[in-house]
Structures are given as structure tokens and as C-alpha cells.
Design a protein around this motif. Structure first.
Motif, mmCIF file in Angstrom:
data_model
loop_
_atom_site.group_PDB
_atom_site.id
_atom_site.type_symbol
_atom_site.label_atom_id
_atom_site.label_comp_id
_atom_site.label_asym_id
_atom_site.label_seq_id
_atom_site.Cartn_x
_atom_site.Cartn_y
_atom_site.Cartn_z
ATOM 1 N N GLN A 158 16.778 29.513 -35.264
ATOM 2 C CA GLN A 158 17.441 29.379 -36.556
ATOM 3 C C GLN A 158 18.732 30.166 -36.567
ATOM 4 O OE1 GLN A 158 15.277 31.083 -39.828
ATOM 5 N NE2 GLN A 158 16.560 30.144 -41.388
ATOM 6 N N VAL B 55 21.811 31.586 -39.002
ATOM 7 C CA VAL B 55 22.032 31.917 -40.402
ATOM 8 C C VAL B 55 23.464 32.396 -40.583
ATOM 9 C CG1 VAL B 55 21.279 33.303 -42.358
ATOM 10 C CG2 VAL B 55 19.605 32.566 -40.634
ATOM 11 N N PHE C 268 29.931 25.746 -40.510
ATOM 12 C CA PHE C 268 28.654 25.779 -39.817
ATOM 13 C C PHE C 268 28.785 26.513 -38.488
ATOM 14 C CE2 PHE C 268 26.393 22.740 -42.465
ATOM 15 C CZ PHE C 268 27.418 21.981 -43.021
ATOM 16 N N GLY D 189 23.358 26.109 -38.195
ATOM 17 C CA GLY D 189 23.001 26.838 -39.393
ATOM 18 C C GLY D 189 23.054 25.933 -40.604
ATOM 19 N N GLN D 190 22.772 26.514 -41.750
ATOM 20 C CA GLN D 190 22.710 25.737 -42.981
ATOM 21 C C GLN D 190 24.090 25.562 -43.614
ATOM 22 O OE1 GLN D 190 22.111 28.931 -42.785
ATOM 23 N NE2 GLN D 190 23.233 29.827 -44.504
#
Length: 123
Positions: free
Chosen positions: A2, A4, A93, A115-116
Motif C-alpha cells: 500500500q 500512502v 498519485f 496510492g489513493q
């Protein structure tokens, strides 16, 4: 893994912002890492990348204004943005590519982890 991102927000033209990207519990130093940005309705655009050897690449539109770096012993990817312009407004991103070799900005599909996103607004 993940990814972030953080550090987005609002800035005036000519101002600065610093974006960061981490992968909790993981180092980013062994991978090609990049920043992309996207405006609704448009394709994702490569902004900057750094390969395993530390070589950096920049989109022509940001060269000389933005700087990509690995910090904190390789656990953080940063994008220092200066001289911001209204056209820099986008969602930014962080991306990671696992496979060796390519570390460019023209093929976001070649990056496997994203990432988000974090919003940057310049006005």
C-alpha cells in the motif's frame, strides 16, 4: 504494498507544496518510483520518476520547478513543488514499479502499485 500519499492542499500561483509517499513497513529504495497526476476527464500524466540508481526524469512541464527525491533512508518518496501554476492543479498519485528496467513517465500501466491520490489545487 500500500502506498500512502500526503501533503496535498491549496496554494497560490508561485507557491510551493511538498508531497510525500510512504509504504508503511516497506522501503522504497529498491524500486522505480514515480509521481503521476490526473485531472478529471483526462489521462494520467507522468510528472517525475526516480530509478534504483537515483536517476531522475521529469515531464517538460515541471522540469526546473519540481524535484523528486527519496528521503528518510529510502522509506519516503517526496515531490517538492515550487513555482506552482494553475495548470498544476490535479490529483497526484505515487506509483511503484517492481520490474527492473523501465522507469519512465509515458506508460502508467507499467506501474503496479498506486496510492489513493492527494489533491493539489493552485488558484
Amino acid at each position: 504494498v500500500q502506498l500512502v500519499e500526503s501533503g496535498g492542499g491549496s496554494a497560490q500561483p508561485g507557491g510551493s507544496l511538498r508531497l510525500t509517499c510512504v509504504a508503511p513497513g516497506h522501503s522504497l529504495i529498491r524500486y522505480c518510483m514515480a509521481w503521476f497526476r490526473q485531472v478529471p476527464g483526462e489521462e494520467r500524466e507522468g510528472v517525475a520518476s526516480v530509478d534504483v540508481a537515483g536517476k531522475t526524469r521529469y515531464a517538460a512541464s515541471v522540469r526546473g520547478r519540481f524535484a523528486i527525491s527519496r528521503d528518510n533512508g529510502g522509506t519516503t518518496l517526496s515531490l517538492q513543488m515550487s513555482g506552482l501554476k494553475a495548470e498544476d492543479t490535479a490529483t497526484y498519485f505515487c506509483a511503484r514499479r517492481i520490474t527492473e528496467g523501465y522507469c519512465g513517465l509515458d506508460a502508467p500501466g507499467r506501474y503496479s502499485s498506486w496510492g489513493q491520490g492527494t489533491q493539489v489545487t493552485v488558484s
